[in-house]
Design a protein around this motif. Structure first.
Motif, short mmCIF file in Angstrom:
data_model
loop_
_atom_site.label_atom_id
_atom_site.label_comp_id
_atom_site.label_asym_id
_atom_site.label_seq_id
_atom_site.Cartn_x
_atom_site.Cartn_y
_atom_site.Cartn_z
N LYS A 91 -1.48 -1.07 -11.23
CA LYS A 91 -2.52 -1.77 -10.47
C LYS A 91 -1.95 -2.27 -9.17
O LYS A 91 -0.75 -2.57 -9.07
CB LYS A 91 -3.06 -2.96 -11.29
N ARG A 92 -2.85 -2.35 -8.12
CA ARG A 92 -2.44 -2.92 -6.85
C ARG A 92 -3.60 -3.71 -6.27
O ARG A 92 -4.77 -3.38 -6.48
CB ARG A 92 -1.96 -1.86 -5.88
N PRO A 93 -3.32 -4.78 -5.49
CA PRO A 93 -4.38 -5.58 -4.88
C PRO A 93 -4.82 -4.96 -3.56
O PRO A 93 -4.36 -3.87 -3.17
CB PRO A 93 -3.71 -6.93 -4.68
N LYS A 94 -5.68 -5.70 -2.83
CA LYS A 94 -6.13 -5.24 -1.52
C LYS A 94 -5.03 -5.41 -0.48
O LYS A 94 -4.16 -6.27 -0.61
CB LYS A 94 -7.35 -6.03 -1.07
N ASN A 95 -5.07 -4.58 0.58
CA ASN A 95 -4.10 -4.68 1.65
C ASN A 95 -4.27 -5.98 2.43
O ASN A 95 -5.39 -6.51 2.56
CB ASN A 95 -4.24 -3.50 2.62
N ILE A 96 -3.15 -6.53 2.98
CA ILE A 96 -3.19 -7.69 3.87
C ILE A 96 -2.66 -7.25 5.23
O ILE A 96 -1.47 -6.90 5.36
CB ILE A 96 -2.35 -8.86 3.33
N SER A 135 1.10 2.19 4.00
CA SER A 135 1.18 3.25 2.99
C SER A 135 2.56 3.89 2.89
O SER A 135 2.73 4.90 2.19
CB SER A 135 0.14 4.36 3.24
N ARG A 147 2.40 -2.77 -5.53
CA ARG A 147 1.85 -2.08 -6.68
C ARG A 147 2.68 -2.48 -7.90
O ARG A 147 3.92 -2.48 -7.87
CB ARG A 147 1.86 -0.59 -6.49
N LYS A 185 -0.52 -3.11 7.82
CA LYS A 185 -1.04 -3.48 6.51
C LYS A 185 0.10 -3.46 5.47
O LYS A 185 0.88 -2.50 5.42
CB LYS A 185 -2.13 -2.50 6.07
N ARG A 225 -2.29 -9.92 -7.60
CA ARG A 225 -2.86 -10.38 -6.33
C ARG A 225 -1.72 -10.57 -5.34
O ARG A 225 -0.58 -10.84 -5.71
CB ARG A 225 -3.66 -11.67 -6.51
N ASN A 239 1.18 -4.15 1.22
CA ASN A 239 0.62 -4.17 -0.13
C ASN A 239 1.74 -4.03 -1.15
O ASN A 239 2.88 -3.67 -0.81
CB ASN A 239 -0.39 -3.03 -0.31
#
Length: 1049
Positions: free
Chosen positions: A401-406, A328, A383, A379, A290, A381
């Motif tokens: 795994k990676r969480p949602k972007n902030i 990204s 990983r 944004k 998270r 993030n």
């Protein structure tokens, strides 16, 4: 060819063989070498073996002990052959197999004592009865056994622990001993699961050698199992990378070792600790990620921090790589070695200190941008990829795994500058809080370098001083003069940087005064120096800090207490209401006496519960009698004056001071109030002393015993002491006199009457029963007569251990009359006539017919009564003859004789024929001894003091004694006796004349009468006995008529 031995050598070899044979055949008994030290309660063995014996292979062994209290006396313990061998003190233990002999082999045994006792200390002897053909060698051996206390202590905290696979485990064990002898300790850790045998983990031997058990040897070699000493008596077991197989109960075991004289080590005592239950949970391979940040809206120049949090089990034993992305695009990546790799643009910012990528912990990874730019909006993030290490040391990627972007937004900075100070609470009470706000306009973001200083002018002062500064770099700097503010002051800056709040809690008078804030705007230069761009000063704020309004109320109720001394005086002081639950009270106790203008301080208890005794308590000695108590609720204070005295009477009250703790930790007095008064009257116990008032009369004779009674029918207290004093009113004395006094210490003292007189030795005082006092007078005398009474004083012990007289009472009068015995003296009063010849003796008896007392003594005096001679003749003209009394002999009480005139010299003989018959013999009678004799008897008695007094006197009848000359005639006899002379020559004439006249009258009368001349019965009308007349014509004296009661011979 062999050379022949010399004869001497052969002979020596033969002797050597014989000696060796004898040596081998010699019996020898060996026992374990002493002294041996063993702990009380442990299982002890002593070995004994015999060698060089003959006979059966299985030898008999007998064990005995010589106790320290009787080192010469053998006490038999146990035998391998004779069940009746033990003495009585060991019989029960031998039968119960608490003491027994284990045969190791035929000629060796072990003595077992399963539970060693303190009385088992002594010198042990192992004896083997002879089985040889002859006695040769030793048949017994001895060793000393000393019993010492078991001081080994092994303790561990019992607990249940839950661990996850690959976690670490730490357990502690405390081992202590206090043995006086030199000993070593070994420590071992064990794990036990269910009914399985314990598994040794690791141990520290008595020689300080660390050794792991077989199961944990490999893990100990890699450092996963450790045993460390962390204190004087504490050891710590550490197991890293727990396995599920480590689950079970862990405990430590310690043994205390001592080295015996044979250099071998013996474990005297073994003990284990309580166990710790350890549960180990196996882990799985799943993980989650998270991303977190504080907010989404920022201003240019503000910092931002992104936190990528990994959630998984057993993270330290797994390998993860992290990558950060912006819109990204890759910002940076961290491999399993946690070394960041940044791309070109962000690498430059990282080099300038504007950005940082780091691993904060095993599961937290951080991206920090210290000064945001407008182009940083976008944004972000992270990983997370788990990687697996191959046998070649390379890593291969597995799950990712990676969480949602902030997304975040960066806004531009605004301009403008003004400062205002405000407060919603300009007036506060002690211990309340107040806030001061310094508002800066426009609203700068927190990253804008603005410093704010709060300044303070204390009440009564004219100078301002810096209180606290919120520095441009976000730090807080306190002024030197007001360090005390730090503990109760909080300073904070709002998130928008427009409000710097100063919060002061628990306000006191030291915080009262004027406040203002000063704001400064700064700019940080490229070379890290600072430039102040502008500063502004706010308006003044005055803060008033008031003390709380008191709510103190003390009970004003009045009461009166009346009690008897020696009882406690309960005094209460009740606080009905108080200002604060945290109020403390100082209580001052006073007493007011009618003779004093103001109350006097007894005791003061300060607000800190310290005691201070007042002057009254010191002067009156009350310190040891005061007891102060405070109820659990705190509102009721009690003062008890123990063992009350009469002088404790007075008016008591309390003075209550309410104290509060100021915020600067200083106590101040808020209010004070006085309670109602308690009137205390302490009185002595009611007088219950009563002495019997009955009047009595006692009449006794001298020499009898008199018992005077003084009866106390009731008294005030059973523990009181009585003083009894006896008095007497004697006839003729105006005041009463003290006879005797029995003090309250039971000391008998005599009064002046008893001391000066002879009464002291005759007094006897006794108390046969409580309250009854008897005064006995032995051998009472007439002088003891009088009116007696007793005065009883009752003494009580006051609370100060001083005796005081509480009451006194008088008994009724006892009138004592001591009489002398009634005189019953009676002497023989019969008269007698006695005629003796001259030169003969005559006896004069004095007979006492009765006496008053058997103890009477008498004085006897004989008298001779003769008519006085006048001119050698008796005068006829005298109407009455006078007689003179001449003492013949007087015998006193002390048997001293005294005689009369010298004519009695050597002619008297006194005899006491009995206690009541006395005889006087007159020898060689002469004519001058003629006369009347009598005796006078005086009866004397001795009073109890030995003083003689005359009780009575009595005189006997007379004895008329006539002494005749040897050649006297009738004429001389008549003439020598006056009575006889008158009787012969004078009395017959008138008698005959009367007789003739009578006859003539009778004759004349008979003629004129017809009656017969005789009486009715033939008896003459008148019969007169003619008296004896003594008449001597030779006597010159006229005859005298004398009628004697006796006869004259």
């Amino acid at each position: 060819m062999r050379t022949a031995r010399p004869p001497l050598v052969s002979l020596l070899l033969l002797l050597l063989v014989l000696l060796l044979g004898m040596a081998f055949a010699q019996r020898h008994v060996a026992v374990q070498e002493g002294p041996l030290y063993r702990t009380e309660g442990s299982h002890v063995t002593l070995w004994c073996k015999v060698s060089g014996y003959q006979g059966p292979a299985e030898q008999t062994f007998q064990w005995s002990i010589y106790l320290p209290s009787a080192s010469e006396r053998e006490v038999q313990i146990v035998s391998t052959a004779d069940p009746s061998f033990p003495y009585a003190i060991y019989t029960q233990r031998v039968r119960a197999q608490e003491i027994y002999v284990e045969r190791v082999q035929g000629d060796a045994v072990l003595l077992h004592i399963t539970e060693l006792q303190d009385r088992d200390a002594g010198e042990y002897e192992c004896h083997t009865p002879n089985t040889d053909e002859r006695y040769f060698g030793s048949y017994s051996a001895k060793t000393n056994l000393t019993v010492i206390p078991d001081s080994l202590r092994v303790t561990a905290v019992p607990q249940t622990l839950h661990r996850v696979e690959r976690d670490s485990l730490e357990l502690k064990c405390e081992v202590s001993k206090s043995t006086a002898q030199h000993s070593h300790v070994s420590i071992s850790w064990y794990r036990q699961r269910g009914g399985e045998a314990p598994v040794e983990i690791i141990s520290l031997s008595r020689d300080f050698v660390l050794r792991a058990g077989g199961t944990y040897a490999q893990r100990h070699a890699t450092g996963d199992v450790r045993l460390d000493k962390v204190g004087e008596t504490t050891s710590k077991l550490t197991i890293f990378n727990l396995h599920p197989s480590d689950q079970g109960e862990f405990y430590c075991e310690a043994a205390e070792w001592i080295q015996d004289p044979d250099k071998s080590w013996y474990a005297m005592t073994r003990k284990r600790s309580q166990g710790t239950i350890v549960n180990v949970q196996a882990t799985d391979k799943e993980f989650s990620v998270r991303l977190e940040t504080e907010k989404r809206m920022y201003i240019v120049g503000e910092p931002v921090e992104f936190r990528c949090i990994l959630e998984a089990q057993n993270i330290p034993d797994r390998f993860f790589s992290i990558s950060w992305a912006f819109n990204s695009s890759l910002i940076a990546s961290l491999g399993p070695n946690a070394v960041p790799v940044l791309n070109n643009e962000f690498a430059q910012r990282e080099a300038l200190g504007q950005l940082k990528v780091a691993k904060e912990s095993d599961n937290v990874f951080v991206l920090k941008i210290y000064r945001l730019r407008l182009e940083d909006s976008g944004k972000y993030n992270c990983r997370v990829t788990e990687r697996e290490k191959t046998v070649t040391g390379d890593f291969i990627d597995k799950e990712s795994k990676r969480p949602k972007n902030i997304p975040i937004t960066v806004l531009p900075l605004k301009a403008g500058f003004a400062v205002t100070a405000i407060s919603r609470t300009p007036g506060v009470t002690y211990n309340e809080s107040f806030d001061l706000q310094c508002i800066i306009k426009p609203h700068y973001p927190s990253w804008v370098p603005v410093s704010v200083t709060w300044r303070f002018q204390p009440a009564g002062s004219s100078e301002f001083h810096d209180l606290v500064t919120f520095t441009r770099d976000g730090g807080v700097q306190w002024g030197d003069r007001y360090l005390g503010f730090r503990t109760r002051t909080a300073i904070e800056k709002a998130e928008s940087s427009n409000n710097v709040r100063l919060s002061i809690s628990r306000a006191s008078d030291t915080e009262a005064g004027k406040y203002q804030c000063v704001a400064e705007l700064w700019r940080k230069n490229y070379n890290s120096s600072w430039t102040r761009l502008a500063d502004r000063t706010s308006n003044l704020l005055e803060i008033r800090v008031l003390r709380p309004v008191t709510k103190l109320q003390v009970s004003k109720s009045k009461r009166s207490i009346t009690l008897v001394e020696n009882r406690p005086i309960p005094l209460n002081c009740s606080v009905k209401s108080q200002t604060s639950p945290d109020s403390h009270f100082a209580v001052l106790w006073y007493v007011h006496k009618p003779s004093d203008a103001d109350g006097k301080l007894i005791l003061k208890t300060t607000h800190s519960s310290a005691f201070e005794y007042g002057t009254y308590a010191e002067e009156e000695g009350l310190r040891g009698r005061l007891q102060f108590e405070r109820s659990a609720s705190g509102g009721l204070f009690s003062l008890t004056v123990q063992r009350a005295e009469v002088r404790d009477s007075g008016s008591y009250y309390c003075h209550v001071e309410e104290w509060l703790l100021s915020p600067n930790h200083a106590w101040y007095k808020l209010a004070e109030e006085v309670s109602g008064r308690t009137e205390v009257t302490v009185k002595q116990p009611d007088n219950r002393l009563h002495v019997n008032q009955t009047h009595r009369n006692i009449t006794v004779l001298e020499n009898q015993w008199v018992m005077l009674e003084c009866q106390v029918s009731s008294r005030t207290s059973p523990s009181s002491q009585l003083q009894v004093e006896w008095y007497v009113w004697r006839p003729g004395h105006p005041e009463k006199e003290a006879v005797a006094r029995l003090s309250r210490q039971n000391t008998l003292r005599y009064g002046d009457l008893a001391t000066l007189g002879n009464l002291r030795g005759r007094l006897h005082l006794e108390s046969p029963s409580p309250g009854l006092y008897l005064l006995s007078i032995q051998n009472a005398t007439v002088r003891d007569s009088g009116a007696y009474d007793c005065r009883v004083e009752e003494w009580l012990l006051d609370p100060s251990d001083r005796w005081y007289k509480r009451a006194e009472d008088l008994s009724g009068l006892t009138t004592l009359i001591v009489k002398q015995p009634e005189p019953t003296l009676q002497v023989d009063t019969a008269t007698a006539n006695l005629t003796v010849q001259e030169k003969e003796s005559f006896q004069l008896d004095c007979s006492i017919l009765s006496r008053s007392s058997p103890k009477s003594h008498f004085t006897v005096t004989w008298y001779n009564l003769r008519a006085k001679e006048v001119g050698g003749r008796a005068e006829e003209e005298e109407k009455e003859d006078e007689e003179e009394k001449e003492v013949v002999l007087s015998v006193g009480l002390d048997a001293i004789f005294s005689s009369g005139t010298g004519r009695w010299q050597d002619r008297l003989c006194f005899q006491r024929l009995s206690a009541v018959l006395f005889r006087l013999t007159v020898l060689q009678a002469s004519g001058t001894d003629t006369g009347n004799y009598s005796c006078r008897v005086e009866e004397w008695l001795a009073d109890p003091s030995g003083v003689w007094y005359r009780l009575a006197e009595e005189e006997s009848g007379t004895v008329a004694v006539h002494v005749q000359d040897a050649g006297s005639t009738l004429q001389s006899v008549i003439c020598s006796n006056d009575a006889l002379f008158y009787f012969v020559f004078f009395y017959p004439f008138p008698i005959f004349g009367i007789l003739i006249i009578t006859i003539l009258l009778v004759r004349f009368k008979s003629r004129n009468s017809s009656k017969n001349s005789e009486g009715k019965n033939g008896v003459p009308l008148l019969w007169i006995k003619e008296p004896h007349l003594n008449y001597s014509p030779t006597c010159l004296e006229p005859p005298v008529l004398s009628i004697h009661p006796g006869t004259i011979d």
